[in-house]
Structure formats: C-alpha cells, structure tokens
Design a protein around this motif. Sequence first.
Motif, PDB file in Angstrom:
ATOM      1  N   VAL A  62       0.758  -1.246   0.126  1.00 60.12           N
ATOM      2  CA  VAL A  62       0.124   0.066  -0.113  1.00 60.12           C
ATOM      3  C   VAL A  62       0.857   1.055   0.049  1.00 60.12           C
ATOM      4  O   VAL A  62       0.625   2.217  -0.714  1.00 60.12           O
ATOM      5  CB  VAL A  62      -0.889   0.137   1.291  1.00 60.12           C
ATOM      6  CG1 VAL A  62      -1.712   1.363   1.340  1.00 60.12           C
ATOM      7  CG2 VAL A  62      -1.960  -1.125   1.123  1.00 60.12           C
ATOM      8  N   GLN A  63       2.005   1.253   0.889  1.00 58.71           N
ATOM      9  CA  GLN A  63       2.703   2.494   0.824  1.00 58.71           C
ATOM     10  C   GLN A  63       3.570   2.555  -0.401  1.00 58.71           C
ATOM     11  O   GLN A  63       3.898   3.792  -1.008  1.00 58.71           O
ATOM     12  CB  GLN A  63       4.004   2.292   2.159  1.00 58.71           C
ATOM     13  CG  GLN A  63       3.334   2.441   3.295  1.00 58.71           C
ATOM     14  CD  GLN A  63       4.326   2.393   4.335  1.00 58.71           C
ATOM     15  OE1 GLN A  63       5.036   1.186   4.669  1.00 58.71           O
ATOM     16  NE2 GLN A  63       4.592   3.473   5.153  1.00 58.71           N
ATOM     17  N   ALA A  64       4.063   1.567  -1.147  1.00 59.29           N
ATOM     18  CA  ALA A  64       4.660   1.699  -2.219  1.00 59.29           C
ATOM     19  C   ALA A  64       3.747   2.304  -3.391  1.00 59.29           C
ATOM     20  O   ALA A  64       4.250   3.105  -4.172  1.00 59.29           O
ATOM     21  CB  ALA A  64       5.140   0.278  -2.783  1.00 59.29           C
ATOM     22  N   ASP A  65       2.515   1.781  -3.509  1.00 57.13           N
ATOM     23  CA  ASP A  65       1.702   2.249  -4.438  1.00 57.13           C
ATOM     24  C   ASP A  65       1.304   3.578  -4.079  1.00 57.13           C
ATOM     25  O   ASP A  65       1.114   4.392  -5.286  1.00 57.13           O
ATOM     26  CB  ASP A  65       0.200   1.363  -4.419  1.00 57.13           C
ATOM     27  CG  ASP A  65      -0.345   1.495  -5.604  1.00 57.13           C
ATOM     28  OD1 ASP A  65      -0.513   2.316  -6.278  1.00 57.13           O
ATOM     29  OD2 ASP A  65      -1.272   0.498  -5.654  1.00 57.13           O
ATOM     30  N   ALA A  66       1.012   4.021  -2.917  1.00 55.11           N
ATOM     31  CA  ALA A  66       0.487   5.367  -2.653  1.00 55.11           C
ATOM     32  C   ALA A  66       1.649   6.419  -2.825  1.00 55.11           C
ATOM     33  O   ALA A  66       1.181   7.621  -3.217  1.00 55.11           O
ATOM     34  CB  ALA A  66       0.088   5.357  -0.977  1.00 55.11           C
ATOM     35  N   ASN A  67       2.851   5.993  -2.934  1.00 56.25           N
ATOM     36  CA  ASN A  67       3.991   7.110  -3.300  1.00 56.25           C
ATOM     37  C   ASN A  67       4.615   6.764  -4.727  1.00 56.25           C
ATOM     38  O   ASN A  67       5.616   7.159  -4.806  1.00 56.25           O
ATOM     39  CB  ASN A  67       5.067   6.737  -2.108  1.00 56.25           C
ATOM     40  CG  ASN A  67       4.796   7.223  -1.037  1.00 56.25           C
ATOM     41  OD1 ASN A  67       4.927   8.365  -0.696  1.00 56.25           O
ATOM     42  ND2 ASN A  67       4.192   6.423  -0.129  1.00 56.25           N
ATOM     43  N   ALA A  68       3.977   5.968  -5.486  1.00 56.13           N
ATOM     44  CA  ALA A  68       4.235   5.813  -6.761  1.00 56.13           C
ATOM     45  C   ALA A  68       5.584   4.973  -7.005  1.00 56.13           C
ATOM     46  O   ALA A  68       6.448   5.463  -7.840  1.00 56.13           O
ATOM     47  CB  ALA A  68       4.049   7.157  -7.718  1.00 56.13           C
ATOM     48  N   ALA A  69       6.104   4.229  -6.144  1.00 55.14           N
ATOM     49  CA  ALA A  69       7.371   3.908  -6.197  1.00 55.14           C
ATOM     50  C   ALA A  69       7.356   2.640  -6.642  1.00 55.14           C
ATOM     51  O   ALA A  69       6.271   1.777  -6.749  1.00 55.14           O
ATOM     52  CB  ALA A  69       7.777   3.616  -4.532  1.00 55.14           C
TER      53      ALA A  69
ATOM     54  N   PRO B 145       2.541  12.363  -9.200  1.00 60.22           N
ATOM     55  CA  PRO B 145       2.821  13.108  -8.210  1.00 60.22           C
ATOM     56  C   PRO B 145       2.699  14.748  -8.751  1.00 60.22           C
ATOM     57  O   PRO B 145       1.993  15.517  -7.965  1.00 60.22           O
ATOM     58  CB  PRO B 145       4.394  13.217  -8.251  1.00 60.22           C
ATOM     59  CG  PRO B 145       4.634  11.723  -8.525  1.00 60.22           C
ATOM     60  CD  PRO B 145       3.818  11.453  -9.656  1.00 60.22           C
ATOM     61  N   THR B 146       2.502  15.095  -9.986  1.00 61.67           N
ATOM     62  CA  THR B 146       2.281  16.530 -10.431  1.00 61.67           C
ATOM     63  C   THR B 146       0.801  16.666 -10.619  1.00 61.67           C
ATOM     64  O   THR B 146       0.562  17.764 -10.557  1.00 61.67           O
ATOM     65  CB  THR B 146       2.971  16.713 -11.865  1.00 61.67           C
ATOM     66  OG1 THR B 146       2.540  15.864 -12.575  1.00 61.67           O
ATOM     67  CG2 THR B 146       4.513  16.735 -11.428  1.00 61.67           C
ATOM     68  N   GLU B 147      -0.013  15.676 -10.489  1.00 61.73           N
ATOM     69  CA  GLU B 147      -1.505  15.848 -10.679  1.00 61.73           C
ATOM     70  C   GLU B 147      -2.144  15.392  -9.547  1.00 61.73           C
ATOM     71  O   GLU B 147      -3.304  15.565  -9.460  1.00 61.73           O
ATOM     72  CB  GLU B 147      -1.902  14.749 -12.092  1.00 61.73           C
ATOM     73  CG  GLU B 147      -1.101  14.898 -13.255  1.00 61.73           C
ATOM     74  CD  GLU B 147      -1.696  16.278 -13.994  1.00 61.73           C
ATOM     75  OE1 GLU B 147      -2.689  16.863 -13.563  1.00 61.73           O
ATOM     76  OE2 GLU B 147      -0.808  16.807 -14.949  1.00 61.73           O
ATOM     77  N   SER B 148      -1.479  14.827  -8.473  1.00 62.93           N
ATOM     78  CA  SER B 148      -2.236  14.519  -7.248  1.00 62.93           C
ATOM     79  C   SER B 148      -3.234  15.465  -6.703  1.00 62.93           C
ATOM     80  O   SER B 148      -2.885  16.477  -6.414  1.00 62.93           O
ATOM     81  CB  SER B 148      -1.161  13.900  -6.322  1.00 62.93           C
ATOM     82  OG  SER B 148      -0.471  12.794  -6.726  1.00 62.93           O
ATOM     83  N   VAL B 149      -4.551  14.882  -6.546  1.00 65.38           N
ATOM     84  CA  VAL B 149      -5.638  15.733  -6.148  1.00 65.38           C
ATOM     85  C   VAL B 149      -5.611  15.054  -4.381  1.00 65.38           C
ATOM     86  O   VAL B 149      -5.689  15.988  -3.535  1.00 65.38           O
ATOM     87  CB  VAL B 149      -6.800  15.529  -6.673  1.00 65.38           C
ATOM     88  CG1 VAL B 149      -7.890  16.240  -5.890  1.00 65.38           C
ATOM     89  CG2 VAL B 149      -6.615  16.118  -7.859  1.00 65.38           C
TER      90      VAL B 149
END
Length: 377
Positions: A51-58, A147-151
């Motif tokens: 979940v953390q990896a996905d949430a941080n686009a890693a 990251p540049t589009e994150s709402v």
Amino acid sequence: MATVAERLGVEPARLWLGSVLALLAALIGGSLVFPRAVYDGFVWHYFWGPVQADANAAVCAIREGGTTRYLYDSAACSAAAEPVAYPGYTLVSEVGYVVVLLIALAGVVFLLQRLEIGSDRSLFFSLLPFVFFGGALRVVEDVTDAPTESVITYPLNTLLISPIIYFTVFAVTLLALLASVTLERKRVVERYTSPLVGIGCAVLVTTLAFLLWSAVVPGGPGTFYPQVLVVILAGATALAGLVWWLLERYAPAVNAGTGRIGAVVIWGHAVDGVANVVGLDWMVALGAGTNLVPKHPVNRFIVDVTASTLPASVLAITGDTWPFLVVKLVAATLVVWLFDEQIFEESPQYTILLLVAILAVGLGPGTRDMLRATFGV
C-alpha cells in the motif's frame, strides 16, 4: 450435533467477537514483541508495504531498521534485502483478504440478525451499486497517481488502495445500511432497501463524475475511450447471456437455487474477464492507447502460461489473456451451482452476503479494470 458455541455455552456473536479480539491481540502483540519477524516480515511485507509503495508511486518499498524507504528503480529493488514490498497483490495477501472477508461476513450476519433484516434477496440487489462504487473508487487513486497531478496525496490516498479500500467501502456501505434501517424504523420510508439503493447510486455517480471530469478537463490526468466501455459491457453481457441461456436450456438445476442472483454473479465475473481481455490485449486495436498490465497474481500467472504455451502466430490473433475469461465464466458457474434452495432456507442472511462477496471479487476488480481501460490509466 451441538455447535462449538453451544458446547461452550456462549452466544455465537460473543464467540465471534472474542475470537476477533484474540486474533487482533495476537497480531498486535506479536508485532510489538517480535517487530522484525511479525510486523516487518509479515504485516508490512505482504499488506501495508504494498500500500505504501503504491501510494507513493514507487517501484517498491523496503524495510530497514524499522523504517520504510521507497525505491524508484527496478534494479535497486531486485538488489535490495528482504523484506521488499511491491505495489499490488501477492498470493499471501490475497489469501489473507479472503480470511478477513469470511470473518467480516460472519460479523455482518450477526448484525443483520440483530437488526432483523437481510433474509430476503432484495438486499443482494440493493448492495449492487456499492460493488460498482468500490471498483470505481479505486480508479480515483489510479487517475491521481502522478505526483504532479495528485489531488489526493499520501497518506490520505491509502484509503483508496487495497486492502485499505475494502475497509473504506465497507464503512460507507455499513453507514448507508444503518442510516437506511433507521429511516425505515422511523417510518420515513416503507422499505430500507429504497434509501440504500439511493445512497449507493449517489456515491457511485459522484465517483464516476470525478473520473469523467479528470478525463475532459484541460490538462487533466485521464483520457476517455468510450468505445472500450461499450465493448466490455456488450461483450460481458453477451457472454453471460449465452452462458445463462445454455444453463436454462441444458442444466437448469445449476441456477435453480439462485435465480436472478446467479445471472448477476455470472455477469459480474464476465465483466472482470472481458475487461482483462480488452485491457491487456485489445487497447491498441480499439484505438485506446497502449495495453495495460495485469494487477493480480492469478491474471499474471494465466497470461504467462498462455504466452509460454501458445505459438506466437496464434497469440498474434487471440492474445494471451482469453483463458482468464474462460476461467472466470467456468468458476462463476460452478459457484452458482453450489447455492441450492436448501442453503437459502437454512441460512438466508449468510447466503445472501456470501453471494454479494462472490460478486464483489469479480465485479469489483472488473469495474476497476474496465474503468482503467476506459480512462486510460
């Protein structure tokens, strides 16, 4: 033969609650006493780390000395020491989700019994919008991933990523159910199912409106390929209709117990199968951008086996995802066959909820895959 609860002299609901608390105590206690083995090596590795990896686009997340680091290079992830968590599902996590699902279903059954509702089949159809909502809500995180589009950013976006999103959708559904029952008990409405459907449709339409906005707003993170949506829904409906017609004509005993519910279950899994076939193999052919990649271990396994078994000349025509569709249709039909009329009579509430869960494990991911393909994410 007496049940375990009867032999112990404990009400089933109390036994369930005690068992859940004992499991939580063991898991939390183990994480505190043996943090490296229990938390890092199990809880984080298979559940929270992805979940953390996905949430941080890693590309992956690693656990070192009780802290989490994110890596954005595949080679670095491959060279990292375990535990390493990748976005998405693993076989261990999927088994864990099934166990949690069964425990949660039992708890909801006790709640429905206390509320004295859910013994008829109308509850199944009333919860259908929430199944669509769960799949659509997951796509909200997909379209805001850049990251540049994150709402919706970390850590709030973890509410939209598996397995946390299951709890999010469950909470919304439970609150809607309790509110609907309250309206019925106060005689505001005649049947609790009416506001329940209304709330489900409202949250679903709101979510779809956001996805459509993300696709049409100038510079938005999404695109819109309506042809993909039409092909998936038409293909799934045609295939499910064919399977249902064959069952009605040649094996009516298969769906004698479930009736229309069985048709919906088969259709939901057909949506999942067709969405995978279209999203993984036919996006380019439909003029809808590049093909997507499988998100689940089962999908990846079937795709890999097909790709390694069939010759390239055949794969160029059929693609390598179609066996997944066949598996989904066969599995859904076999499951429907298990639910005869006696099961409904013996435990109607648990049977209805179990069928909702069976539908959700097909239509939920299917809705996500369908909308990912439709909005190009």
